[in-house]
Design a protein around this motif. Structure first.
Motif, PDB file in Angstrom:
ATOM      1  N   ASN A 238       0.811  -1.227   0.000  1.00  0.00           N
ATOM      2  CA  ASN A 238       0.000   0.000   0.000  1.00  0.00           C
ATOM      3  C   ASN A 238       0.841   1.272   0.000  1.00  0.00           C
ATOM      4  N   LYS A 239       2.190   1.130   0.077  1.00  0.00           N
ATOM      5  CA  LYS A 239       3.060   2.308   0.088  1.00  0.00           C
ATOM      6  C   LYS A 239       3.968   2.382  -1.138  1.00  0.00           C
ATOM      7  N   ALA A 240       3.999   1.331  -1.935  1.00  0.00           N
ATOM      8  CA  ALA A 240       4.957   1.275  -3.046  1.00  0.00           C
ATOM      9  C   ALA A 240       4.781   2.430  -4.017  1.00  0.00           C
ATOM     10  N   GLY A 241       3.525   2.737  -4.361  1.00  0.00           N
ATOM     11  CA  GLY A 241       3.276   3.829  -5.297  1.00  0.00           C
ATOM     12  C   GLY A 241       3.749   5.157  -4.749  1.00  0.00           C
ATOM     13  N   ALA A 242       3.527   5.385  -3.458  1.00  0.00           N
ATOM     14  CA  ALA A 242       3.950   6.638  -2.831  1.00  0.00           C
ATOM     15  C   ALA A 242       5.468   6.745  -2.797  1.00  0.00           C
ATOM     16  N   VAL A 243       6.148   5.639  -2.558  1.00  0.00           N
ATOM     17  CA  VAL A 243       7.609   5.646  -2.543  1.00  0.00           C
ATOM     18  C   VAL A 243       8.156   6.077  -3.904  1.00  0.00           C
ATOM     19  N   ALA A 244       7.538   5.583  -4.968  1.00  0.00           N
ATOM     20  CA  ALA A 244       8.011   5.902  -6.320  1.00  0.00           C
ATOM     21  C   ALA A 244       7.823   7.372  -6.669  1.00  0.00           C
ATOM     22  N   ARG A 245       7.042   8.090  -5.890  1.00  0.00           N
ATOM     23  CA  ARG A 245       6.802   9.498  -6.195  1.00  0.00           C
ATOM     24  C   ARG A 245       7.930  10.408  -5.723  1.00  0.00           C
ATOM     25  N   TYR A 246       8.793   9.904  -4.819  1.00  0.00           N
ATOM     26  CA  TYR A 246       9.917  10.747  -4.384  1.00  0.00           C
ATOM     27  C   TYR A 246      11.273  10.070  -4.528  1.00  0.00           C
ATOM     28  N   ALA A 247      11.322   8.744  -4.533  1.00  0.00           N
ATOM     29  CA  ALA A 247      12.606   8.041  -4.615  1.00  0.00           C
ATOM     30  C   ALA A 247      13.116   8.026  -6.060  1.00  0.00           C
ATOM     31  N   HIS A 248      14.395   8.316  -6.213  1.00  0.00           N
ATOM     32  CA  HIS A 248      15.018   8.176  -7.528  1.00  0.00           C
ATOM     33  C   HIS A 248      15.384   6.713  -7.784  1.00  0.00           C
ATOM     34  N   VAL A 249      15.715   6.010  -6.689  1.00  0.00           N
ATOM     35  CA  VAL A 249      16.114   4.608  -6.778  1.00  0.00           C
ATOM     36  C   VAL A 249      15.358   3.816  -5.709  1.00  0.00           C
ATOM     37  N   VAL A 250      14.740   2.734  -6.106  1.00  0.00           N
ATOM     38  CA  VAL A 250      14.136   1.799  -5.161  1.00  0.00           C
ATOM     39  C   VAL A 250      15.007   0.552  -5.161  1.00  0.00           C
ATOM     40  N   GLU A 251      15.672   0.293  -4.034  1.00  0.00           N
ATOM     41  CA  GLU A 251      16.663  -0.783  -3.981  1.00  0.00           C
ATOM     42  C   GLU A 251      16.097  -2.099  -3.464  1.00  0.00           C
ATOM     43  N   SER A 252      14.847  -2.103  -3.030  1.00  0.00           N
ATOM     44  CA  SER A 252      14.358  -3.246  -2.259  1.00  0.00           C
ATOM     45  C   SER A 252      13.161  -3.961  -2.891  1.00  0.00           C
ATOM     46  N   LEU A 253      13.089  -3.971  -4.198  1.00  0.00           N
ATOM     47  CA  LEU A 253      11.997  -4.697  -4.849  1.00  0.00           C
ATOM     48  C   LEU A 253      12.260  -6.193  -4.759  1.00  0.00           C
TER      49      LEU A 253
ATOM     50  N   VAL B 111      11.737   5.555 -12.551  1.00  0.00           N
ATOM     51  CA  VAL B 111      12.408   5.209 -11.296  1.00  0.00           C
ATOM     52  C   VAL B 111      13.370   4.054 -11.551  1.00  0.00           C
ATOM     53  N   ASP B 112      14.590   4.201 -11.066  1.00  0.00           N
ATOM     54  CA  ASP B 112      15.562   3.111 -11.152  1.00  0.00           C
ATOM     55  C   ASP B 112      15.234   2.062 -10.090  1.00  0.00           C
ATOM     56  N   VAL B 113      15.360   0.800 -10.467  1.00  0.00           N
ATOM     57  CA  VAL B 113      14.981  -0.286  -9.570  1.00  0.00           C
ATOM     58  C   VAL B 113      16.122  -1.294  -9.435  1.00  0.00           C
ATOM     59  N   LEU B 114      16.391  -1.670  -8.191  1.00  0.00           N
ATOM     60  CA  LEU B 114      17.284  -2.783  -7.895  1.00  0.00           C
ATOM     61  C   LEU B 114      16.450  -3.903  -7.307  1.00  0.00           C
ATOM     62  N   LEU B 115      16.776  -5.117  -7.666  1.00  0.00           N
ATOM     63  CA  LEU B 115      16.089  -6.277  -7.114  1.00  0.00           C
ATOM     64  C   LEU B 115      16.833  -6.738  -5.868  1.00  0.00           C
ATOM     65  N   GLN B 116      16.133  -6.801  -4.749  1.00  0.00           N
ATOM     66  CA  GLN B 116      16.779  -7.277  -3.522  1.00  0.00           C
ATOM     67  C   GLN B 116      16.768  -8.797  -3.509  1.00  0.00           C
ATOM     68  N   VAL B 117      17.949  -9.367  -3.464  1.00  0.00           N
ATOM     69  CA  VAL B 117      18.088 -10.824  -3.474  1.00  0.00           C
ATOM     70  C   VAL B 117      18.468 -11.306  -2.083  1.00  0.00           C
ATOM     71  N   SER B 118      17.844 -12.371  -1.648  1.00  0.00           N
ATOM     72  CA  SER B 118      18.159 -12.946  -0.338  1.00  0.00           C
ATOM     73  C   SER B 118      19.464 -13.731  -0.411  1.00  0.00           C
TER      74      SER B 118
END
Length: 232
Positions: A88-103, A123-130
């Motif tokens: 429920n917060k992902a869309g809001a995060v994309a409105r200010y973050a240049h990079v989302v590192e935790s997808l 928005v630049d995206v990094l995939l978080q790998v376990s």
């Protein structure tokens, strides 16, 4: 000592560590970007860090990150969201973050894409790998076996750019062993997505082994800013 002097000293020490780690790995320091993690610290610290040459700032709590990014909107900073993403917060995060590192889940891709569209910029995206050992419960991050499908979903999103991978060394294990596994995962990933060459790994306590395996970004908080205000 003033707060600016404290931050300058922390920055100098961390930058020195990065320089030494790069030298040992045969890499140029220009290959590694320092992301200053300012969780729980005020926007005034962000302003001081920017004045000291910091260009990238990391946050991992949406409400705090959103407010701080707005308060520092006049600064030329790249904001990295590095915390767990809630649907429920992902869309809001994309409105200010240049990079989302935790997808780490495909169901978040559409929400991020819509948020980026509303913002009017990709928005630049990094995939978080376990990096948790096989059989362990994953605290955060996608299973390496699920990265291909997750990457395909990001590539298909009109307003997202797949840039690479992010990982956190598991607790209770030598970081170097975990980062060695990460290097293998990354090698396979780059075979399919050669332009997604960002690797965000390494924090205050383990940035050296991360740089040794090719990290392009290190996320450092306490080594620069000191103990968190809530811990004092």
């Amino acid at each position: 000592m003033s707060r600016r002097e404290e931050l300058a000293d922390g920055l100098a020490q961390v930058r020195g560590r990065i320089e030494r780690a790069c030298a040992e790995a045969g890499r140029d320091t220009s290959e590694v970007t320092l992301v200053a993690v300012t969780k729980f610290f005020p926007a005034s610290d962000v302003r001081l860090l920017a004045d000291l040459g910091v260009t990238d700032v990391g946050e991992n709590r949406h409400q705090e990150a959103e407010a701080k990014a707005a308060e520092c909107a006049d600064l030329d900073l790249r904001w990295h969201y590095i915390g767990g993403l809630q649907s429920n917060k992902a869309g809001a995060v994309a409105r200010y973050a240049h990079v989302v590192e935790s997808l780490d889940r495909t169901k978040l891709v559409g929400r991020l894409d819509r948020g980026a569209q509303e913002r009017g910029r990709p928005v630049d995206v990094l995939l978080q790998v376990s990096l948790d050992p096989p059989g362990a419960e994953h605290r955060a991050g996608a299973d390496p076996a699920d990265l291909a499908a997750l990457a395909d979903a990001v590539v298909a999103a009109e307003h997202l750019r797949l840039r690479g991978l992010m990982a956190v060394a598991p607790l209770g294990e030598e970081p170097s062993a975990a980062f060695d596994r990460l290097a293998g995962v990354r090698s396979t990933f780059l075979d399919h997505h050669p332009s997604a060459d960002v690797l965000s790994a390494g924090m205050s306590g383990d940035l050296e082994p991360a740089i040794a395996v090719g990290a392009t970004h290190v996320r450092v908080g306490s080594a620069i800013l000191g103990s968190r205000p809530l811990d004092r």
